[in-house]
Design a protein around this motif. Sequence first.
Motif: not given
Length: 288
Positions: A38-39, A57-59, A101-105, A129-133
């Motif tokens: 989670d960026a 693992a989740v970061y 990778v997930v991000t809510e920026t 990275v396979r998928r980006l959200i």
Amino acid sequence: MLPFEVQHHATMVGDRSRLEAYQAALRAVVRDGDRVVDAGTGTGVLISYAAALTRGAVYGIEYFPAAAALADRMVRAAGMSNALILNENVFHASVDAPDVVVTETIGALGPEENIVELTHNFLQRHPSVRRLIPSKLSIYAVPVRSDVVETVTERFLRSFSAASHDRFSYDAIMDDLRYHVGRHLFTTDLSQAAVLGEETLLVAYDLGRTENSAFDATVRVPPGGANAVHLFFRCQLADDVLLESRLSAPPNHWRHSFVAIPPGFDTLHVHYRRARFVFTWSDSGNGG
């Protein structure tokens, strides 16, 4: 130490539409065993969703120390043994072989929190990275009419009029002030506004692949009584999950952004560079 912006985070975690959309996207994308990043994790709520979906693992990467410390306490208190909070700059942070990778920026109109540059930078350095959200972000404009626009702009102008005295009157430059009001981005509730034209696509970003968010676009306002241009974003979180700030979308903390149309003008020019929007107007001469 940089302060924790508690009001900003309270608004975001109180946005049920936003949280439900991201939770649905994570359920659709994350597989058991995936390593998730989670960026810009804030207080870690998206990491909490991801940690429940995978034994990998989740970061959570968070730049602000106070927010990172709170997120770390949250995941520890929740007993999420596969979650780790990193107090680092996303543009420099490295994680071993992430899958998702997930991000809510996401800024008021989409790119202002550098989501385009951030995702491109991170995926360039993490080819696993396979998928980006989200995977896609677009910005649209549509002409609208709303009494709220009149109320907001008149309140803005009255602030100047109230300072007039004797022969010093802001009425002398009121036309200029109305033009400059039209260069300001307002955000409020326009849910009752009438849509008076077609949507115009201003820009479309393929997140992770688009390197630079800068763009220029033009919006022509047709005759018909519009008093503002509503600007909104559309995010593709997963194949069947959208997050939008358009008028008809479920209410969210981004609310509705608009630029008021100054008298005598019918063409809006949108210029975006380095997390800053600039709006100018011109008259096409076609009776708009």
